[in-house]
Scaffold this motif. Structure first.
Motif, short mmCIF file in Angstrom:
data_model
loop_
_atom_site.label_atom_id
_atom_site.label_comp_id
_atom_site.label_asym_id
_atom_site.label_seq_id
_atom_site.Cartn_x
_atom_site.Cartn_y
_atom_site.Cartn_z
N UNK A 1 12.25 -2.33 31.27
CA UNK A 1 12.32 -2.82 29.90
C UNK A 1 13.72 -2.75 29.34
N UNK A 2 14.51 -1.75 29.78
CA UNK A 2 15.88 -1.65 29.28
C UNK A 2 16.74 -2.78 29.85
N UNK A 3 16.50 -3.13 31.11
CA UNK A 3 17.25 -4.25 31.71
C UNK A 3 16.92 -5.55 30.98
N UNK B 1 7.59 6.45 17.18
CA UNK B 1 6.32 6.19 17.86
C UNK B 1 6.08 4.68 17.95
N UNK B 2 5.51 4.25 19.07
CA UNK B 2 5.09 2.87 19.24
C UNK B 2 3.77 2.85 20.01
N UNK B 3 3.00 1.82 19.80
CA UNK B 3 1.68 1.75 20.42
C UNK B 3 1.73 1.39 21.89
N UNK B 4 2.89 0.93 22.39
CA UNK B 4 2.99 0.54 23.79
C UNK B 4 4.43 0.73 24.26
N UNK B 5 4.69 0.28 25.52
CA UNK B 5 5.99 0.51 26.14
C UNK B 5 6.76 -0.79 26.33
N UNK B 6 6.41 -1.83 25.61
CA UNK B 6 7.07 -3.11 25.77
C UNK B 6 8.56 -2.98 25.42
N UNK B 7 9.39 -3.77 26.11
CA UNK B 7 10.83 -3.68 25.87
C UNK B 7 11.19 -4.11 24.46
N UNK B 8 10.32 -4.91 23.83
CA UNK B 8 10.59 -5.32 22.46
C UNK B 8 10.63 -4.13 21.50
N UNK B 9 9.97 -3.06 21.87
CA UNK B 9 9.97 -1.86 21.01
C UNK B 9 11.37 -1.30 20.87
N UNK B 10 12.04 -1.12 22.00
CA UNK B 10 13.41 -0.57 21.95
C UNK B 10 14.33 -1.50 21.17
N UNK B 11 14.13 -2.81 21.34
CA UNK B 11 14.96 -3.77 20.62
C UNK B 11 14.75 -3.65 19.12
N UNK B 12 13.49 -3.45 18.70
CA UNK B 12 13.20 -3.29 17.28
C UNK B 12 13.77 -1.98 16.74
N UNK B 13 13.73 -0.92 17.56
CA UNK B 13 14.24 0.37 17.11
C UNK B 13 15.75 0.35 16.96
#
Length: 507
Positions: free
Chosen positions: A313-315, A286-298
């Motif tokens: 965001x993936x690009x 779960x994340x509070x938003x859809x920022x691309x930084x989320x995927x990077x952190x995961x």
């Protein structure tokens, strides 16, 4: 069948019989027409779901509509059988012989009252029997486990008291067993029953449990289970290829008195299409938003191919992290042209060519990676290259603001990622693997409406991760969760949670 001897001699009685049979014949025709009408509806639904219009119908709505029509069909066919006054010639749908062997068998004997021969009065002896199995159910039965721990004292040393330690529990001092907690988790996250509905079900059997009490159990269980989800995610990070997707998760925002939009990110691996040895698995975060930084952190130090949809965001992630390469999804490309197929010959032609790619993929599914790559090189590459030339030519002729222009631009700007499957037999043509894994979350969201907090969204992701991995591994989530919770309560080492994973139980 009527015989001549069955016909009455009285004219009025004969007249009444003819009229009665005429009415029965009319009823038969009406029932038969209803059966045919319902069958036509089912055929139309099946075409709508699996034919060219498959993407216009929500899968959950399709299943709901189909089950209602099939219920009506069963009723109409039963009425038709009764009107015929004889069994139908068609075979009934049955599960004969498929009842699992592990189910308890409760035998009942249906015997004759008199075992004397009706002809001569002699004693009858058994020469055989007919055996029929039917599936029965006992509604959820609660029971109370009473744990007694005798205390022992020494008559010589009165200060010495000996007693066995209390068994460890997930809910210290609480009333639920680990099996009951597992039941609550499975009902909420697999069967999509919110806690207040579960409380209503328990109340029907005289068990008064507040929704808040059930929520407390879920939260405590999530605390124990979070390391297992984190272990799954860590295993996925070490993979060479991953699928990724995300879905909105409405979350209550008490400060504003309404909901905000969180995101549940999904990361999956499935090497079964090319016969890989690694077990399939899925992790939700779960994340509070859809920022691309989320995927990077995961994903942390993940290095490999990430197969995704067209979300920008993936690009951005791939641009920041050179060790991540993107493979894009042909299903998303197809979907954009499908929306225009009724009015655009160009869209229809694109769909035809994409369909030929999928036909090849159907042939190579399950083959080793190198064989898949070779077939794609020989047959799929020319289709992909020709399609690119076709789209580039049409792109110059069509307004960039038109829907068709947008669909063409969507494909062309992602062409390198769309072509990546040609050189790697381990890749799929689309990201449907992770989209299928996200579908249960969408259904749960539809029933639960929203999560109560960001923490609740994270608990949702933790427990859903483990339940979905049970499904992928072919395990009963309730049995697995019961065993795992029992071991965790007993102090299973935190550095050995890998031993508890669902795929380790698959032989």
């Amino acid at each position: 069948m009527l015989m001549a001897a069955d016909l009455p001699n009285d004219v009025e009685a004969l007249r009444a019989m003819v009229l009665e049979q005429a009415r029965e014949l009319d009823a038969l025709k009406d029932f038969q027409a209803e059966v045919e009408r319902l069958k036509a509806i089912i055929d139309a639904l099946q075409r709508h779901r699996f034919g060219r219009r498959s993407e216009q119908l929500d899968p959950d709505q399709f299943e709901l509509a189909l089950e209602e029509v099939e219920t009506a069909l069963a009723e109409a066919e039963h009425a038709l059988d009764k009107a015929r006054r004889m069994p139908a010639d068609r075979p009934r749908k049955t599960n004969r012989g498929s009842l699992p062997a592990h189910l308890e068998r409760v035998e009942q004997i249906v015997d004759v009252d008199d075992k004397a021969c009706p002809c001569c009065g002699g004693a009858l002896h058994q020469i055989g029997e007919d055996v029929a199995e039917r599936l029965d159910v006992v509604p959820t039965t609660f029971r109370v486990l009473v744990t007694r721990r005798p205390r022992y004292g020494c008559r010589s040393c009165e200060s010495a008291v000996v007693q066995a330690p209390a068994p460890a529990r997930i809910i210290e001092g609480g009333i639920p067993t680990e099996a009951l907690i597992a039941q609550v988790l499975v009902a909420k996250y697999a069967d999509h029953l919110p806690l207040y509905r579960q409380a209503q079900i328990y109340a029907r059997q005289g068990i008064q449990l507040d929704r808040s009490t059930l929520a407390d159990w879920v939260g405590r269980a999530a605390w124990y289970l979070r390391p297992l989800r984190d272990h799954v995610l860590e295993r996925l990070r070490r993979s060479d290829r991953l699928f990724a997707d995300e879905i909105t998760a409405p979350v209550l925002d008490p400060g504003r008195g309404r909901t905000k939009t969180g995101q549940i990110w999904a990361y999956a691996r499935d090497d079964r299409p090319w016969g890989g040895d690694d077990p399939p698995m899925i992790a939700y975060v779960y994340a509070a938003d859809r920022k691309s930084e989320r995927a990077e952190a995961h994903l942390c130090d993940f290095a490999g191919i990430l197969q995704v949809d067209g979300y920008g965001g993936y690009a951005a992630l791939a641009k920041r992290r050179q060790q991540v390469r993107l493979a894009f999804c042909w299903a998303h490309v197809r979907r954009k042209f499908y929306e225009l197929a009724d009015t655009s010959p160009v869209a229809t032609e694109v769909l035809r060519r994409v369909a030929s790619l999928y036909a090849i993929e159907e042939e190579v599914r399950g083959l080793p990676a190198e064989e898949r790559r070779a077939v794609r090189h020989d047959r799929s590459r020319i289709i992909v290259d020709d399609l690119r030339q076709y789209l580039e030519a049409r792109h110059r002729q069509i307004s960039a603001k038109a829907k068709l222009g947008e669909a063409i631009r969507y494909a062309l700007t992602r062409w390198d990622g769309l072509s990546r499957f040609l050189d790697d037999g381990r890749l799929d043509l689309d990201s449907n693997t992770v989209e299928r894994s996200i579908r249960p979350l969408a259904l749960n969201r539809k029933n639960a409406l929203f999560a109560g907090s960001d923490e609740g969204g994270d608990n949702w992701a933790v427990i859903a991760t483990l339940i979905e991995n049970c499904k992928i591994s072919g395990l009963n989530p309730h049995a697995w969760l019961t065993g795992v919770l029992t071991k965790l309560a007993g102090g299973h080492p935190a550095n050995a949670v890998g031993e508890l994973m669902p795929w380790t139980a698959v032989v």
